[in-house]
Structure formats: structure tokens, C-alpha cells
Design a protein around this motif. Sequence first.
Motif, short mmCIF file in Angstrom:
data_model
loop_
_atom_site.label_atom_id
_atom_site.label_comp_id
_atom_site.label_asym_id
_atom_site.label_seq_id
_atom_site.Cartn_x
_atom_site.Cartn_y
_atom_site.Cartn_z
N LEU A 1 0.88 -1.17 0.16
CA LEU A 1 0.09 -0.09 -0.10
C LEU A 1 0.99 1.25 -0.02
CD1 LEU A 1 -2.80 -0.92 2.54
CD2 LEU A 1 -3.09 -0.68 0.21
N ILE A 2 0.54 2.39 -0.91
CA ILE A 2 1.04 3.64 -0.80
C ILE A 2 -0.07 4.66 -0.70
CG2 ILE A 2 2.45 5.39 -2.15
CD1 ILE A 2 3.95 2.95 -3.12
N ASN A 3 -0.12 5.45 0.25
CA ASN A 3 -1.18 6.30 0.45
C ASN A 3 -2.64 5.83 0.25
OD1 ASN A 3 0.66 8.26 0.69
ND2 ASN A 3 0.80 8.55 -1.66
N ASN A 4 -2.75 4.46 0.92
CA ASN A 4 -4.04 3.83 0.84
C ASN A 4 -4.49 2.89 -0.24
OD1 ASN A 4 -4.54 4.24 3.58
ND2 ASN A 4 -5.43 6.31 3.27
N THR A 5 -3.53 3.18 -1.36
CA THR A 5 -3.93 2.52 -2.78
C THR A 5 -2.82 1.33 -3.05
OG1 THR A 5 -4.16 4.78 -3.78
CG2 THR A 5 -3.60 2.96 -5.23
N MET A 6 -3.53 0.30 -3.38
CA MET A 6 -2.92 -1.01 -3.19
C MET A 6 -1.97 -1.21 -4.70
SD MET A 6 -4.17 -5.03 -2.79
CE MET A 6 -4.95 -4.49 -1.05
N TYR A 7 -0.91 -1.77 -4.75
CA TYR A 7 -0.15 -2.04 -5.71
C TYR A 7 0.34 -3.68 -5.79
CZ TYR A 7 0.05 3.06 -6.32
OH TYR A 7 -0.27 4.25 -6.47
N LEU A 8 0.60 -4.22 -6.90
CA LEU A 8 1.23 -5.57 -7.02
C LEU A 8 2.34 -5.43 -7.91
CD1 LEU A 8 0.83 -8.56 -6.73
CD2 LEU A 8 -0.67 -8.31 -8.94
N ALA A 9 3.38 -5.79 -7.53
CA ALA A 9 4.83 -6.11 -8.10
C ALA A 9 4.78 -7.38 -8.52
CB ALA A 9 5.99 -5.41 -7.43
N VAL A 10 5.13 -7.72 -9.84
CA VAL A 10 5.03 -8.88 -10.62
C VAL A 10 6.49 -9.22 -11.29
CG1 VAL A 10 4.01 -10.88 -12.05
CG2 VAL A 10 2.72 -9.05 -10.62
N PRO A 11 7.53 -9.59 -10.77
CA PRO A 11 8.64 -9.98 -11.51
C PRO A 11 8.55 -10.97 -12.67
CG PRO A 11 8.96 -10.27 -9.22
CD PRO A 11 7.57 -10.34 -9.36
N ASN A 12 9.12 -10.85 -13.92
CA ASN A 12 9.19 -11.47 -15.02
C ASN A 12 10.52 -11.75 -15.59
OD1 ASN A 12 6.29 -12.13 -16.19
ND2 ASN A 12 6.21 -9.93 -15.37
N PHE A 13 10.58 -12.70 -16.25
CA PHE A 13 11.96 -12.79 -16.97
C PHE A 13 12.44 -11.55 -17.82
CE2 PHE A 13 14.78 -14.26 -20.40
CZ PHE A 13 15.71 -15.12 -19.63
N GLN A 14 11.52 -11.06 -18.33
CA GLN A 14 11.91 -9.84 -19.40
C GLN A 14 11.88 -8.56 -18.65
OE1 GLN A 14 8.75 -10.72 -22.04
NE2 GLN A 14 9.86 -11.60 -23.41
N HIS A 15 10.79 -8.30 -17.64
CA HIS A 15 10.89 -7.11 -16.92
C HIS A 15 10.04 -7.13 -15.84
CE1 HIS A 15 7.54 -6.70 -19.67
NE2 HIS A 15 6.93 -5.89 -18.76
N THR A 16 9.91 -6.16 -14.83
CA THR A 16 9.04 -6.36 -13.71
C THR A 16 7.99 -5.14 -14.01
OG1 THR A 16 10.67 -6.98 -12.26
CG2 THR A 16 8.76 -6.08 -11.11
N GLY B 1 -11.76 -2.26 -8.40
CA GLY B 1 -11.90 -3.90 -8.13
C GLY B 1 -11.16 -4.79 -8.91
N GLN B 2 -9.87 -4.37 -9.42
CA GLN B 2 -9.28 -5.20 -10.31
C GLN B 2 -7.79 -4.52 -10.28
OE1 GLN B 2 -10.09 -5.93 -14.42
NE2 GLN B 2 -11.05 -3.78 -14.66
N PHE B 3 -6.72 -5.36 -10.66
CA PHE B 3 -5.28 -4.76 -11.03
C PHE B 3 -5.36 -4.56 -12.58
CE2 PHE B 3 -4.08 -7.10 -7.09
CZ PHE B 3 -3.72 -6.29 -6.31
N LEU B 4 -4.91 -3.25 -12.66
CA LEU B 4 -4.62 -2.69 -14.14
C LEU B 4 -3.27 -2.15 -14.18
CD1 LEU B 4 -7.65 -0.19 -14.23
CD2 LEU B 4 -7.42 -2.54 -15.14
N HIS B 5 -2.34 -2.39 -15.38
CA HIS B 5 -1.13 -2.03 -15.56
C HIS B 5 -0.62 -0.54 -15.06
CE1 HIS B 5 2.22 -0.42 -17.90
NE2 HIS B 5 2.79 -1.72 -17.60
#
Length: 534
Positions: free
Chosen positions: A199-214, A222-226
Amino acid sequence: MVGFTFLQILLLFCTRQVNGSAISSLLHESRNPCLVSRECLKENQCAYTYILSSQNTDCGQPETVVDIVTDLRDRIEKQEQAIEALKYTIGNQKQVTDAVEVMVTDQGNKIKRIGQQNRRNRHMMQQMEDSLRSIPHLRAEIREVKEKLWSPQNNEQKEITQPKDGACSYSAVNTIRPGCFRYFQNISTYIGSRMKTFLINNTMYLAVPNFQHTVIYRWYMGQFLHFQDLHITQVRGVEYFSIEGQHYLALAKFREDKDYHTNSPIFKWDGQKFTQYQIIPTTGAFDWLYFRVHATTGSQYFLLMVNSGTSHGSGKIENIISKWNGHHFLPIQSILTGKTKHASSFTIDDQTFISFAIYEESNSNRVNSQIYKIQTDSPSPSIQYYETLPIAGGSYAVVPFKHEGQTYLMDVIRQKDDSSFTAESPIYLWKEDKFEVFQTIPTTGARMACPFEIMGRLFLAVANWRDETTYRVDSVIYKFVDDQFVEYQRLPTTSASDCEVFYSGNSVYLMFSNASDNPESASMIFKMDGATEP
């Protein structure tokens, strides 16, 4: 014979707008004594005769007659202009009348439509009233279902066990209560590994590592957006932490092409996005662990780099501990272990411990995970070896959790030996200053476990990676019932390498990272529904 000289002037007025009587009126108004007679030849055409006598001075000279004629023509022209103006005005009035008729027609149509909408609204209101009358009956049915499903005298596990396809047949009611998980959203990944929500300033984030980039996603509507791409390749782990109100994200870069000696970056939040802040040399980095220690001089902040070493190397690997100096992390200590895939911190009686999930040593998976203790009785804390967990196996994670005042550890075994992915992963319980085996649960190439609680009920999700023949294996959720974990629900996953639990509103979400190298692969998010009783 009287001789007179007569000059007869015949004026012929032909017009469709001015009739003979109007012209006669104009001539009479002039009161000219020379007017002798008028003869109407036909409609709108009259001849006026003027006689001028040289002996009759009253009639004046011929010029006088010309003046009279000119005056009459001027008057006629003015009458014609007035008539034209009147015609123009009448034309405008007709246009206005036509416009008013159109407006009246439109208003009539609108009134008709409003009447139709009012009839529909009355019908909807009647339906709503009927629904409201049925609420007490529905509440009674809900209570009856809840009593059947959650009554202590019934076997909860048999009542709610879900099919292997993850279909959801029961939704929780009356705030969050255990029900079942159902499919919710896909997150595109390519050789995905560890994930992290924060959480940053009450906003939820999701970090997803990939082989090519994170990739950073943001929870919105109600959903995760890029949200943002961090262009660092071959990242295996990610750790979020905050220090004095500043937000950071550390990426564990496994290698650069085929070179395991590389740099792992730390990013800092600038108020709008993450920007690179610091780099730390690493060797086959697989994960980060951030922890804080309350020493004699106050709070101190540390970052542990979990190194997995070269691909098929042997011997010990350095896991580097760095300390925050107020601006950057600087290395202060190294801990030698086998190839380590994960580290975690936990506290027992105000003592802080670090667990190391050791996967391989000297090319063998018959290794044991280890526990270290942080010594805080000096201005500069240090980490010292404490104990070795008794059951050997290639561990991918050691996951601590607490329940009803007790401290547990699950040692997630990916491989029991060098060939089989089928294993019994041990769960340890802290007793008398050490960990003892509490229970083992079957796992299949497991890589991570995620404990979570709902309304005081303890659950444990296990991310199963593969078996001996396929990467399409179910990940399993266990529930703590009568002092033991029992299978609760299976979810279909592919190459599951990590799991993460988060809450939003009255719902619980469970994510599984997909480590497949299929470009079309995706990590999956499942949702356990909840609702507030009306």
C-alpha cells in the motif's frame, strides 16, 4: 362657334395591387379643378381625363398637370411599398406560426414519452415493493443455510469441500466468512516468480517480476490494472518496504545473460512512480528480506540479500546483510549457507529470528533449512546461528505464522530427493526454545505457502509447482481444524511458484504466480466472496 383649345391627357394606371377606387381617392385628395371625368374600362384599369383650356386660368399650365401626375405616381409607389412590407410581415408571421406548430408537436411527443416512462417507473416501483416484502423470507433462508454449513456439530469439511476445478458453490454472507475461492483475474507473466502486494497512500499495488521485466499493477475499480514497467530482466524476487515515510522496492536480479555476478537495484517512490535509487552487487540473487530491529540505540533497518549462487556450483554461498545509514544500504555482514531460495523474519518473546530456506548444497537436495537469531545487546546488531530444522529436503521457502498465541513454521519442500517432486512438507511448532515437528502435509514440487485468517479461522495455501510428468497440478488450500491442517479446496494452477493473499472490502483474494516459459501463460487471482447482510 366657340373655339376652345383642348388638351386632353389620358392617364392609364394598370396595376394588380392598387385598384381604381384607390387612385380616384388620390386624385380627389388633390382637389384639382381640372379633373373632368373618370371612366373605368375594366377591373383595375381606369382612364382619368384632364382638360386644360387656354382660357381657363384655373387649370394652370401644362406643367401643373405634369406635377400632379408625378405626385400621384409617388403616392402610388409608396402605397405599393407599404403593401410589400405588409406581405413580408405576413410571411414572417407564417414562419413563426409554422415553428410554433412544430414546437407544439414536439412537446406533445415529449409528454407522450414521459407518460410512457411514468408507467414503466410505476411498474418498477411495484416490483421493488414486492422484493422488499420478500426480504424477511430471504433472511430466514440465509440463516438456515448458514446454520447448516457452519454449525459446530456438523462436519464442516465434508459440507464445503469444493471440486478440483475451483468452482464456487457457496458465497460467504454476513461480512467475511470462509466460503470458497473462485477464478477472478489473470495477470500476464513470463517465467514469473515471487510477487508482492503493498500500500502507498491507501492505494494497493502489485509487483510481478518477469523474465523480461517487472510490472507494477495498481488496484482500481475492483481489479489490478497496469501501472508501470521496471525494465530489469531476469528478476526472481521483490521486496517492498518503507523507511521514515519513504517507499522502496528492491528487485532480486538472478543473472545477466549467463553471468550470475550482477547488480540488483532498489527503486524509490517519487510521488508518482518508482525510479532507480541504488544498486547492490549480488550473485544469483533469488530474494530480498527487509527487517527492522529495535536495538539499544533505537530502530535500525536491514536488508538481507538471499543468494542462490551459480547454476550447478557447490560449496557455501554468501548471503549479504546491509544496514541503512540514513541514505543508503551498506554491507555489514555475510552469512554462509547452501543455495538459498527464501528468507523470512519473525519474533518470539521480543526476540527476532531469521529463517533460511536452503535448497541445495554440494549438488544435493538432502539439506536442512536453518534458523538464525539477531543479537540486539550491542549498538550494532549481528545475526548468529541458532538451530537447524530436523527434516531434510530441497526447501524453497520457510514460512512463519502465528495462531492463538503459538508460533509455527512451514518448511516448503520442493524436492524430497534429487528425483522426486512428491514430498511431505513439515510444519513446525515452537516449544521450549526450539522448533518441533507438528505435522506434515503432502506437497507436489511446492515452492511457497501462504497462511491467512478469516474471522479467526486459519487457512494455509500451498503453491504446487509440478509433479514428475506435468506442470499442471492443483494448488491446495488447507484449513486448521481440531489442531491439524486438513485439505479444504483445490485450485487449478500451472507452474505455481508463489502465492499472495490480500483483502479488499468484504472479499479475500489469493494469487498464484505462473513460472511457465509459455509466452501466453498467466498468473491467476482467485476470490473468496463475502457480503454484508442487509
